[in-house]
Design an enzyme around this catalytic site. Structure first.
Site, PDB file in Angstrom:
ATOM      1  N   SER A   1       0.819  -1.211   0.000  1.00  0.00           N
ATOM      2  CA  SER A   1       0.000   0.000   0.000  1.00  0.00           C
ATOM      3  C   SER A   1       0.848   1.254   0.000  1.00  0.00           C
ATOM      4  O   SER A   1       0.342   2.327  -0.308  1.00  0.00           O
ATOM      5  CB  SER A   1      -0.978   0.008   1.166  1.00  0.00           C
ATOM      6  OG  SER A   1      -0.396  -0.487   2.329  1.00  0.00           O
TER       7      SER A   1
ATOM      8  N   HIS B   1      -3.758  -3.757  -5.472  1.00  0.00           N
ATOM      9  CA  HIS B   1      -3.965  -3.210  -4.124  1.00  0.00           C
ATOM     10  C   HIS B   1      -5.405  -3.411  -3.669  1.00  0.00           C
ATOM     11  O   HIS B   1      -6.302  -2.672  -4.058  1.00  0.00           O
ATOM     12  CB  HIS B   1      -3.583  -1.714  -4.103  1.00  0.00           C
ATOM     13  CG  HIS B   1      -3.629  -1.120  -2.741  1.00  0.00           C
ATOM     14  ND1 HIS B   1      -4.150   0.120  -2.471  1.00  0.00           N
ATOM     15  CD2 HIS B   1      -3.225  -1.611  -1.536  1.00  0.00           C
ATOM     16  CE1 HIS B   1      -4.071   0.357  -1.173  1.00  0.00           C
ATOM     17  NE2 HIS B   1      -3.506  -0.666  -0.596  1.00  0.00           N
TER      18      HIS B   1
ATOM     19  N   GLU C   1      -7.071  -1.420  -6.684  1.00  0.00           N
ATOM     20  CA  GLU C   1      -6.269  -0.528  -7.521  1.00  0.00           C
ATOM     21  C   GLU C   1      -5.240  -1.389  -8.261  1.00  0.00           C
ATOM     22  O   GLU C   1      -4.447  -2.086  -7.626  1.00  0.00           O
ATOM     23  CB  GLU C   1      -5.571   0.529  -6.660  1.00  0.00           C
ATOM     24  CG  GLU C   1      -6.538   1.519  -6.033  1.00  0.00           C
ATOM     25  CD  GLU C   1      -5.876   2.497  -5.062  1.00  0.00           C
ATOM     26  OE1 GLU C   1      -6.316   3.644  -4.987  1.00  0.00           O
ATOM     27  OE2 GLU C   1      -4.915   2.099  -4.365  1.00  0.00           O
TER      28      GLU C   1
ATOM     29  N   ASN D   1      -5.222   6.591  -1.298  1.00  0.00           N
ATOM     30  CA  ASN D   1      -4.442   7.115  -0.179  1.00  0.00           C
ATOM     31  C   ASN D   1      -3.769   8.440  -0.498  1.00  0.00           C
ATOM     32  O   ASN D   1      -3.331   9.150   0.402  1.00  0.00           O
ATOM     33  CB  ASN D   1      -3.406   6.085   0.280  1.00  0.00           C
ATOM     34  CG  ASN D   1      -4.046   5.021   1.158  1.00  0.00           C
ATOM     35  OD1 ASN D   1      -5.114   5.242   1.727  1.00  0.00           O
ATOM     36  ND2 ASN D   1      -3.414   3.863   1.243  1.00  0.00           N
TER      37      ASN D   1
END
Ligand SMILES: NC(=O)c1ccc[n+]([C@@H]2O[C@H](COP(=O)([O-])OP(=O)(O)OC[C@H]3O[C@@H](n4cnc5c(N)ncnc54)[C@H](O)[C@@H]3O)[C@@H](O)[C@H]2O)c1
Length: 505
Positions: free
Chosen positions: A123, A144, A156, A194
């Protein structure tokens, strides 16, 4: 390029939280799955844990007993990496350390066939950097998943600089065949979610640090006015302050300490003191037994004004005059070139948060951006010490007459929801302009990955094309650190729109 054939075995290396979840997803989709972990016995324990979760799915009627039995039979713990030799896809979910992941991949490359797709669930590390360990980094991508992987739909699919398009497409199609919603993204710090979600936390913490409001009030405003499912304080208490801070820290470091991603001092203090959130019984809030939940600031009842004068176009708040009329309060509408506001009987004004402060003007009360002014159950107002008590009271009474709770916060430019949404919209534009993902994928990722009520581009279209730019421009003037400097992408967006619409505003 199609998804992996279901007859192809898939392997998951690293059978902790994420590895187990990913293995379950591949297994339920129909693959044979091999589990490998560096700690002896752990793959076997993971297989048992996955089996128990399948049992629960059967109990809840979400999986047939025969399918469960077949899935169990397809799940095999492996003793050695060499046992993964015939796998068509290996997803690694081991310790989040570059050297550990690189070492593992080097070993894997010697074991698996030429056509085997290799993927990482990292991540925070760079997919390009991890793949640098491989002789053939073209076969390597990021996959991800979000925690818990069996429940959360978003994946992702990250292409490193050396990833082949065919590998990324195959990974994407495979994730889709597994019932997930994949989005394609480039290898960038924080990927899509993120990266773009950082201001959601940072702006809430910044308002708190600026003494604008307490956590309970900010959370209530984000939820009940902004339409977010949870506030930033309660959400980070749930995630863990250490976990949330480490993502922020990693994104900030990876962007060479870009001021737009600066971590929060208040959160640092919390982590240093061991107040990590629910898991330690104390974070922003106290979860210990007997402690009373913190209440948001809610204004006492006030008398609504007899009438308001609506001047100019209230933009994202244009629904307000109709709502005020429905509440039985007279509204006189006047064209006005110089501003968009509601004038109260006191002579004071109510304006939508715009990145300026109340103290700069004579008797202005700001109200925060709502996702939907009709449905919002709470509105934040900000006033300065110089605001007349009569104006503030009329402003409070007005929103109460519309059925809203009112929270009065400090004179913070951009208030709570407005600055948060503007910054999310800005980072989304910046990311798309830099080739991280498409607008559509960014919207999908933010709705599914962090549960936002709208994707940033959807939100931006609703708000008006240069709303976020104008707000950030004002904020940047008041805080020239660069944190609020609108990106070139957002500037271009606003400017191009003005040209198209023939407007000079
Ligand atoms: N936990 C999350 O919410 C989350 C979400 C998305 C991605 N990730 C990523 O997933 C990966 C795993 O995270 P996690 O939370 O499942 O960790 P975890 O600590 O629960 O599990 C890691 C597992 O990997 C094993 N392991 C360590 N080094 C190994 C090696 N060299 N070979 C084989 N096995 C090894 C450990 O024994 C352990 O069982 C990390 O890269 C993390 O960044 C985590």
């Amino acid at each position: 390029m199609t998804a992996l054939d279901l007859s192809s075995p898939v392997a998951v290396v690293g059978t902790g939280t994420m590895g187990q979840g990913i293995a379950q997803v591949a297994l339920v989709a129909g693959h044979s799955v091999r589990l490998y972990d560096a700690v002896p016995g752990r793959a076997r324990e993971a297989a048992a844990a996955i089996g128990a979760r399948l049992d629960r799915l059967v109990e809840k009627d979400r999986l047939g007993a025969a399918d469960r039995d077949a899935a169990r039979a397809r799940l095999l713990p492996a003793e050695r990496l060499a046992d993964l030799a015939d796998c068509a896809l290996v997803v690694e979910a081991v310790l989040e350390r570059l050297d550990v992941k690189q070492e593992l991949l080097r070993e894997l490359e010697d074991v698996v066939g030429e056509d085997c797709l290799l993927a990482t669930n990292t991540s925070s590390l760079s997919v390009t950097a991890i793949g640098g360990a491989l002789r053939n980094p073209g076969r390597f991508v990021g996959l991800h998943f979000f925690n818990p992987a069996p429940l959360l739909p978003l994946v992702e699919v990250v292409s490193g600089s050396a990833s082949d398009v065919t590998s990324a497409t195959r990974a994407y199609e495979t994730a889709r065949a597994w019932g997930k919603t994949p989005v394609a993204c480039a290898d960038t710090p924080g990927f899509i979610v993120n990266r773009i979600a950082r201001p959601f936390y940072a702006e809430a913490f910044a308002v708190y640090e600026a003494q604008g409001a307490d956590p309970a009030t900010i959370d209530a405003v984000l939820r009940e006015c902004g339409g977010f499912k949870m506030g930033a304080f309660e959400l980070t208490d749930l995630i863990g302050q250490d976990v949330n801070e480490s993502v922020t820290h990693s994104v900030w470091q990876s962007f060479f300490q870009d001021v737009r991603f600066t971590p929060s001092l208040a959160q640092r203090r919390l982590v240093e003191s061991g107040r990590l959130g629910r898991k330690t019984g104390h974070g922003w809030y106290d979860y210990s037994e007997g402690s009373e939940g913190a209440e948001p600031h809610t204004a006492e009842r006030a008398q609504p004004p007899a009438y308001v004068v609506a001047e100019g176009d209230l933009g994202p708040a244009c629904e307000l005059p109709a709502l005020i009329r429905e509440a039985g309060i007279q509204v006189r509408e006047e064209e006005e070139d110089h501003g968009s506001r509601l004038v109260l009987p006191s002579g004071g004004q109510l304006a939508l948060a715009d990145g300026q402060t109340s103290v700069e003007f004579r008797d202005v009360v700001y109200f925060d951006l709502a996702l939907d002014y009709r449905r919002a159950t709470r509105i934040a107002l900000s006033a300065s010490q110089d605001t007349s008590p009569q104006t503030l009271s009329e402003a409070i009474g007005l929103f109460q007459a519309l059925g809203k709770q009112v929270s009065v916060i400090g004179d913070v430019p951009g208030m709570i929801v407005a600055r948060t949404v503007a910054r999310i919209v800005d980072l989304a534009h910046d990311a798309v302009a830099k080739g991280v993902a498409t607008e559509e994928d960014v919207d999908t990722a933010m709705r599914l990955g962090v549960n936002y009520p709208l994707g940033p581009f959807e939100w931006s279209r609703r708000l008006g094309r240069n709303w976020a730019y104008a707000l950030l421009d004002d904020l940047h003037l008041r805080d020239p650190s660069g944190r609020y400097a609108p990106s070139l992408a957002l500037y271009r967006h606003a400017y191009a729109t003005d040209k198209r619409e023939g407007s000079t505003s």
